[in-house]
Enzyme design. Sequence first.
Site, PDB file in Angstrom:
ATOM      1  N   LYS A 297     -27.498  28.710  21.295  1.00  0.00           N
ATOM      2  CA  LYS A 297     -27.911  30.148  21.207  1.00  0.00           C
ATOM      3  C   LYS A 297     -27.655  30.482  19.583  1.00  0.00           C
TER       4      LYS A 297
ATOM      5  N   CYS B 188     -17.458  44.330  33.177  1.00  0.00           N
ATOM      6  CA  CYS B 188     -17.207  43.235  32.582  1.00  0.00           C
ATOM      7  C   CYS B 188     -15.649  43.000  32.242  1.00  0.00           C
ATOM      8  N   MET B 189     -14.846  43.630  31.705  1.00  0.00           N
ATOM      9  CA  MET B 189     -13.583  43.315  31.291  1.00  0.00           C
ATOM     10  C   MET B 189     -12.656  44.355  31.880  1.00  0.00           C
TER      11      MET B 189
ATOM     12  N   MET C 151     -15.654  36.522  34.867  1.00  0.00           N
ATOM     13  CA  MET C 151     -16.310  37.249  35.988  1.00  0.00           C
ATOM     14  C   MET C 151     -16.063  36.938  37.474  1.00  0.00           C
TER      15      MET C 151
ATOM     16  N   GLY D 246     -16.206  38.471  27.629  1.00  0.00           N
ATOM     17  CA  GLY D 246     -17.444  38.044  27.613  1.00  0.00           C
ATOM     18  C   GLY D 246     -18.241  38.263  26.381  1.00  0.00           C
ATOM     19  N   GLN D 247     -18.287  39.586  25.825  1.00  0.00           N
ATOM     20  CA  GLN D 247     -18.882  40.191  24.890  1.00  0.00           C
ATOM     21  C   GLN D 247     -18.319  39.881  23.446  1.00  0.00           C
TER      22      GLN D 247
HETATM   23  N1  LIG Z   1     -26.294  40.967  38.444  1.00  0.00           N
HETATM   24  C1  LIG Z   1     -25.448  41.083  37.560  1.00  0.00           C
HETATM   25  N2  LIG Z   1     -25.377  42.019  36.647  1.00  0.00           N
HETATM   26  C2  LIG Z   1     -24.438  42.143  35.513  1.00  0.00           C
HETATM   27  C3  LIG Z   1     -23.485  41.146  35.432  1.00  0.00           C
HETATM   28  C4  LIG Z   1     -23.448  39.938  36.297  1.00  0.00           C
HETATM   29  O1  LIG Z   1     -22.599  39.142  36.181  1.00  0.00           O
HETATM   30  N3  LIG Z   1     -24.441  39.959  37.274  1.00  0.00           N
HETATM   31  N4  LIG Z   1     -22.670  41.274  34.275  1.00  0.00           N
HETATM   32  C5  LIG Z   1     -22.410  42.457  33.823  1.00  0.00           C
HETATM   33  C6  LIG Z   1     -21.805  42.050  32.256  1.00  0.00           C
HETATM   34  S1  LIG Z   1     -20.347  41.130  32.567  1.00  0.00           S
HETATM   35  C7  LIG Z   1     -22.039  42.771  31.318  1.00  0.00           C
HETATM   36  S2  LIG Z   1     -21.243  42.360  29.750  1.00  0.00           S
HETATM   37  C8  LIG Z   1     -23.428  43.535  31.329  1.00  0.00           C
HETATM   38  C9  LIG Z   1     -24.414  43.204  30.089  1.00  0.00           C
HETATM   39  O2  LIG Z   1     -25.450  44.131  30.258  1.00  0.00           O
HETATM   40  P1  LIG Z   1     -26.093  44.508  28.981  1.00  0.00           P
HETATM   41  O3  LIG Z   1     -25.116  45.198  28.133  1.00  0.00           O
HETATM   42  O4  LIG Z   1     -27.076  46.011  29.720  1.00  0.00           O
HETATM   43  O5  LIG Z   1     -27.163  43.851  28.418  1.00  0.00           O
HETATM   44  P2  LIG Z   1     -27.464  43.279  27.097  1.00  0.00           P
HETATM   45  O6  LIG Z   1     -28.784  42.257  27.196  1.00  0.00           O
HETATM   46  O7  LIG Z   1     -26.467  42.283  26.553  1.00  0.00           O
HETATM   47  O8  LIG Z   1     -27.892  44.395  26.175  1.00  0.00           O
HETATM   48  C10 LIG Z   1     -27.558  44.908  24.781  1.00  0.00           C
HETATM   49  C11 LIG Z   1     -28.873  45.428  24.406  1.00  0.00           C
HETATM   50  O9  LIG Z   1     -28.664  45.952  23.024  1.00  0.00           O
HETATM   51  C12 LIG Z   1     -29.764  45.446  22.302  1.00  0.00           C
HETATM   52  N5  LIG Z   1     -28.883  45.247  20.853  1.00  0.00           N
HETATM   53  C13 LIG Z   1     -28.815  44.174  20.380  1.00  0.00           C
HETATM   54  N6  LIG Z   1     -28.176  44.255  19.008  1.00  0.00           N
HETATM   55  C14 LIG Z   1     -28.158  45.806  18.668  1.00  0.00           C
HETATM   56  C15 LIG Z   1     -27.268  46.725  17.818  1.00  0.00           C
HETATM   57  O10 LIG Z   1     -27.011  46.246  16.738  1.00  0.00           O
HETATM   58  N7  LIG Z   1     -27.602  47.847  18.064  1.00  0.00           N
HETATM   59  C16 LIG Z   1     -28.299  48.649  19.533  1.00  0.00           C
HETATM   60  N8  LIG Z   1     -28.361  49.813  19.261  1.00  0.00           N
HETATM   61  N9  LIG Z   1     -28.967  47.586  20.356  1.00  0.00           N
HETATM   62  C17 LIG Z   1     -28.591  46.180  20.081  1.00  0.00           C
HETATM   63  C18 LIG Z   1     -30.167  44.325  22.773  1.00  0.00           C
HETATM   64  O11 LIG Z   1     -31.575  44.335  22.505  1.00  0.00           O
HETATM   65  C19 LIG Z   1     -30.193  44.638  24.278  1.00  0.00           C
HETATM   66  O12 LIG Z   1     -30.870  45.224  24.920  1.00  0.00           O
HETATM   67  O13 LIG Z   1     -24.270  43.189  32.436  1.00  0.00           O
HETATM   68  C20 LIG Z   1     -23.568  43.356  33.571  1.00  0.00           C
HETATM   69  N10 LIG Z   1     -24.462  43.113  34.614  1.00  0.00           N
HETATM   70  N1  LIG Z   2     -24.986  31.876  27.911  1.00  0.00           N
HETATM   71  C1  LIG Z   2     -24.628  33.129  27.960  1.00  0.00           C
HETATM   72  N2  LIG Z   2     -23.240  33.181  27.729  1.00  0.00           N
HETATM   73  C2  LIG Z   2     -22.430  34.324  28.129  1.00  0.00           C
HETATM   74  C3  LIG Z   2     -23.002  35.458  28.404  1.00  0.00           C
HETATM   75  C4  LIG Z   2     -24.496  35.235  28.761  1.00  0.00           C
HETATM   76  O1  LIG Z   2     -25.271  36.383  29.087  1.00  0.00           O
HETATM   77  N3  LIG Z   2     -24.975  34.211  28.520  1.00  0.00           N
HETATM   78  N4  LIG Z   2     -22.497  36.639  28.573  1.00  0.00           N
HETATM   79  C5  LIG Z   2     -21.052  36.694  28.209  1.00  0.00           C
HETATM   80  C6  LIG Z   2     -20.349  37.884  28.943  1.00  0.00           C
HETATM   81  S1  LIG Z   2     -20.533  39.281  28.702  1.00  0.00           S
HETATM   82  C7  LIG Z   2     -19.675  37.536  30.040  1.00  0.00           C
HETATM   83  S2  LIG Z   2     -18.611  38.694  30.918  1.00  0.00           S
HETATM   84  C8  LIG Z   2     -19.181  35.947  30.466  1.00  0.00           C
HETATM   85  C9  LIG Z   2     -18.997  35.868  31.794  1.00  0.00           C
HETATM   86  O2  LIG Z   2     -18.788  34.239  31.787  1.00  0.00           O
HETATM   87  P1  LIG Z   2     -18.586  33.825  33.238  1.00  0.00           P
HETATM   88  O3  LIG Z   2     -17.908  34.688  34.288  1.00  0.00           O
HETATM   89  O4  LIG Z   2     -17.999  32.321  33.309  1.00  0.00           O
HETATM   90  O5  LIG Z   2     -20.018  33.541  33.965  1.00  0.00           O
HETATM   91  P2  LIG Z   2     -20.973  34.012  35.392  1.00  0.00           P
HETATM   92  O6  LIG Z   2     -22.044  33.208  35.381  1.00  0.00           O
HETATM   93  O7  LIG Z   2     -21.056  35.508  35.391  1.00  0.00           O
HETATM   94  O8  LIG Z   2     -19.928  33.555  36.553  1.00  0.00           O
HETATM   95  C10 LIG Z   2     -18.886  32.660  36.540  1.00  0.00           C
HETATM   96  C11 LIG Z   2     -18.983  32.141  37.740  1.00  0.00           C
HETATM   97  O9  LIG Z   2     -18.119  32.858  38.803  1.00  0.00           O
HETATM   98  C12 LIG Z   2     -18.323  32.236  40.087  1.00  0.00           C
HETATM   99  N5  LIG Z   2     -18.027  33.195  41.289  1.00  0.00           N
HETATM  100  C13 LIG Z   2     -18.850  33.589  41.952  1.00  0.00           C
HETATM  101  N6  LIG Z   2     -18.085  34.328  42.918  1.00  0.00           N
HETATM  102  C14 LIG Z   2     -16.940  33.909  42.804  1.00  0.00           C
HETATM  103  C15 LIG Z   2     -15.721  33.895  43.366  1.00  0.00           C
HETATM  104  O10 LIG Z   2     -15.456  34.771  44.569  1.00  0.00           O
HETATM  105  N7  LIG Z   2     -14.611  33.302  43.094  1.00  0.00           N
HETATM  106  C16 LIG Z   2     -14.466  32.768  41.838  1.00  0.00           C
HETATM  107  N8  LIG Z   2     -13.313  32.005  41.621  1.00  0.00           N
HETATM  108  N9  LIG Z   2     -15.699  32.387  41.422  1.00  0.00           N
HETATM  109  C17 LIG Z   2     -16.863  33.167  41.897  1.00  0.00           C
HETATM  110  C18 LIG Z   2     -20.055  31.911  39.953  1.00  0.00           C
HETATM  111  O11 LIG Z   2     -20.235  30.677  40.782  1.00  0.00           O
HETATM  112  C19 LIG Z   2     -20.095  31.492  38.489  1.00  0.00           C
HETATM  113  O12 LIG Z   2     -19.987  30.089  38.284  1.00  0.00           O
HETATM  114  O13 LIG Z   2     -20.120  35.246  29.585  1.00  0.00           O
HETATM  115  C20 LIG Z   2     -20.184  35.590  28.127  1.00  0.00           C
HETATM  116  N10 LIG Z   2     -20.869  34.321  27.892  1.00  0.00           N
HETATM  117  S1  SF4 Z   3     -20.125  32.512  19.661  1.00  0.00           S
HETATM  118 FE1  SF4 Z   3     -20.722  31.949  22.016  1.00  0.00          FE
HETATM  119  S2  SF4 Z   3     -23.043  32.026  22.135  1.00  0.00           S
HETATM  120 FE2  SF4 Z   3     -22.366  31.994  19.827  1.00  0.00          FE
HETATM  121  S3  SF4 Z   3     -22.182  29.868  19.034  1.00  0.00           S
HETATM  122 FE3  SF4 Z   3     -20.404  30.347  19.827  1.00  0.00          FE
HETATM  123  S4  SF4 Z   3     -20.237  29.721  22.054  1.00  0.00           S
HETATM  124 FE4  SF4 Z   3     -22.530  29.814  21.503  1.00  0.00          FE
HETATM  125 MO   LIG Z   4     -19.521  40.800  30.273  1.00  0.00          MO
END
Ligand SMILES: Nc1nc2c(c(=O)[nH]1)N[C@H]1C(S)=C(S)[C@@H](COP(=O)(O)OP(=O)(O)OC[C@H]3O[C@@H](n4cnc5c(=O)[nH]c(N)nc54)[C@H](O)[C@@H]3O)O[C@H]1N2
Ligand SMILES: Nc1nc2c(c(=O)[nH]1)N[C@H]1C(S)=C(S)[C@@H](COP(=O)(O)OP(=O)(O)OC[C@H]3O[C@@H](n4cnc5c(=O)[nH]c(N)nc54)[C@H](O)[C@@H]3O)O[C@H]1N2
Ligand code: SF4
Ligand SMILES: [Mo]
Length: 753
Positions: free
Chosen positions: A86, A175-176, A343, A380-381
Amino acid sequence: MKFSRRDFLKAIAVSTALAGSGCSFGSGSRGAQGTTPQHDAEKWVKGVCRYCGVGCGVLAGVSKGKIVAVKGDPDNPVNKGRLCVKGILLPKIMDTKDRLLHPMVKKDGQFVKVSWDEALNLIVAKFKDAIAQFGPDSVGFYGSGQNIAEEAYVANKLFKGAIGTNNIDGNPRTCMASAVAGYVSTFGEDEPMGTYADIEEADVFFIIGANMAEAHPVLFSRLVDRKNSNPNVKIIVVDPRRTRTADIADMFLQFVPGTDLALLNSMAYVIIEDNLVDRDFVSQHTNFMQGEKKLTFDEFKAFLADYTPEKVSPLVGLPAEQIREVARLFAAKDRNTMSMWTMGLNQRIRGTWANNLVHNLHLLTGKICRPGNTPFSLTGQPSACGSIREVGALSHLLPAHRVVANPKHREEIAKIWGIDPARMSAKPGYHTIEMFRAAASGALKVLWVVCTNPGQSIPNLKLYREGMEKTFMIVSETYHPTRTSELADVVLPAALWMEKEGVYGNGERRTQHLAKAVEPPGEAKPDVWALLEVAKRLGFGDLFPFKTNDEIWEEYRKCASGTKMELSTYDRLKKERGLTWPVHDPNGPDTYIRYAAPYDPYVKEGIQFYGKPDGRAVIFARPHANPQEMPDADYPFYLSTGRVLEHWHTATMTMNVPELKRAMPEMYVEINQADAEKIGVKDGELVTITSRRGQCRLKAKINGRGQPRPGMVYVPFHDTEMSRMINFVTIDAFDDVSKQPEYKICAVQLAKA
Ligand SMILES: Nc1nc2c(c(=O)[nH]1)N[C@H]1C(S)=C(S)[C@@H](COP(=O)(O)OP(=O)(O)OC[C@H]3O[C@@H](n4cnc5c(=O)[nH]c(N)nc54)[C@H](O)[C@@H]3O)O[C@H]1N2
Ligand SMILES: Nc1nc2c(c(=O)[nH]1)N[C@H]1C(S)=C(S)[C@@H](COP(=O)(O)OP(=O)(O)OC[C@H]3O[C@@H](n4cnc5c(=O)[nH]c(N)nc54)[C@H](O)[C@@H]3O)O[C@H]1N2
Ligand code: SF4
Ligand SMILES: [Mo]
């Protein structure tokens, strides 16, 4: 077990995604020594990757006013030149056909292009109106761990200081929040004590509820290097689903979803039973507690009697002997142990407690605050730490780890903000779910959403999308339409990554500066500009005299100064490859390990958990509890949701990258082979997933890169097609301490579509 380069590439799935793009890889398991294929750059500008919390340093190659290439910054200690797929392909998100170039206002159901002036005047009129009629708590702000620190700081000051409402929350709540609540309850201070450098010192890795190979790929490559360079290194992965991360594990515990607390308590039981407790450490540096009540060691031990491996085994679905083995390996006296989680623990109604229980294991064994020994919550972020946890941009927080409920904290911040403390509210504002419930109920009149896409990412979406339509919603976005901007009344075109300067703080407390490399397209502006403009037009200009990001940073730095998270100057950040706070002397060294001499500038000798009045961290007695919704006869499967390597959340950015889109075009549901046979579904066939809240239709993926245990299915959440958006199905139950929703577990039924 030696892990080959091919295994590694397979594990982080870069080879397929990059096939045809001509990208070259370094030797060994080094990952992509990333440079975008075409790199005829005139100059290279220092920044940080736009995506994940790893916070890889990048150099953006600029030619004719465009970013044409990105390469890993070889001088950045986080990634030493590496990038994942990415990161390498970042230039492709910049000039896309869905970039939002002008402000737009919805008139008679249609978006119409307007001037900035018209859009801002409308926003200000709506804010003034709502505040005059219904008070400051009728307006709110929903931000992001992808905001730069300056944006979050200005938004926080505008809402909490100037308008006088604490209704400012953001996606880090989803998230956090449980990680924050876990660190704060156990240690009295948020954020990890260790850094990524612990990876090269650890020899046991306990990875629970994290899929690092896909979600933290470059950090994962450091882990693989560590393992390959030291045959003694052991990796434990605890996940109900076999993942690419599990592929490198020496011990993989594929347990029952939602039973982490029982497993962690059982490990503590074995550690005590086998005499693996570090008695000196425990007596000098810890207290035992159950809620507010202090316990003795013996009382804690008695609490654990319910968690013998034999008792826990049927619940968690693992043999008792395996629980003993994993506890012994974790606690082995001659080993350094680092835990990592994301997560799988946080997104649970018992997320905070699960965090406490990981900390327990490190405290019981004294495996903490020494190189290679640390409970390390992965972020995560890119700036969930730097912009939200540190700036305090959640509804209960204030800058530099302060809280709104504490009058002394309000006073300290009011002084820096130049306002009467009486102007600030002592009552925490709406947390995320409450905020969108208030939108749905009509209590929230105006909502400003910046840098996040809640119309796709919030759980139990149907209700909350209705709320977003009802409220007057302003959405600052880089692309349009998104699943949120389509519901907005005003959309504001935002400058994207490296079209503006700013500061990100990554998961290891590293504060990093991103320079501006190019001009934003059309009339897009940095979010901080729009925030300052609204502040001025609301009549708060005197509180927002900032002309540059430096000036914002320097005011924010005053909030941190004199606390235990001191920060360095903007000037220095521009030059350095990031600094891990605390930076006590702005020109002095940064900090490797907190709470321990000789690393932490605030500790003269030994270890001091100074977040707690008595300097002692807490070992908590926390019982196991079931997830909010358990599978039953009607909804017999566990549904879990999460990520894939190729896409970033709601995929607004990554779907613009042809290589990533090709590699992962649409979402699917991972089903265990045995379950697929039972419901008569073959790989690639359509399946309907139904919960008590909603439905999705997805193709079945059997024996794919993730393989859930029987009785569980798993769906990534990047797909934007309405019929495939899994958040119509997920549950909005949340942890009552952290308020983080339980995205990781709900109950569903499956049927061949
Ligand atoms: N089912 C399910 N839902 C989840 C989760 C999950 O594990 N399962 N994880 C949750 C978690 S951990 C997270 S962090 C959230 C993330 O969820 P979101 O924050 O809703 O997802 P993003 O796609 O990161 O949204 C960021 C947006 O900002 C825009 N953007 C990019 N750069 C900029 C900028 O500089 N300024 C502005 N104004 N906009 C910008 C992008 O186009 C994008 O639309 O999702 C949550 N939702
Ligand atoms: N490529 C990519 N990288 C990312 C992001 C992205 O959108 N794309 N988002 C970023 C963000 S904001 C976040 S928060 C992180 C999330 O990073 P991670 O938390 O590592 O990612 P997830 O895929 O949400 O979930 C992790 C694992 O939790 C497991 N899980 C489900 N239920 C349980 C349970 O009950 N117990 C345990 N122990 N495990 C369980 C799932 O099987 C999954 O493999 O990733 C960050 N990095
Ligand atoms: S910050 Fe995360 S998404 Fe970007 S290059 Fe490093 S590992 Fe890949
Ligand atoms: Mo997140």
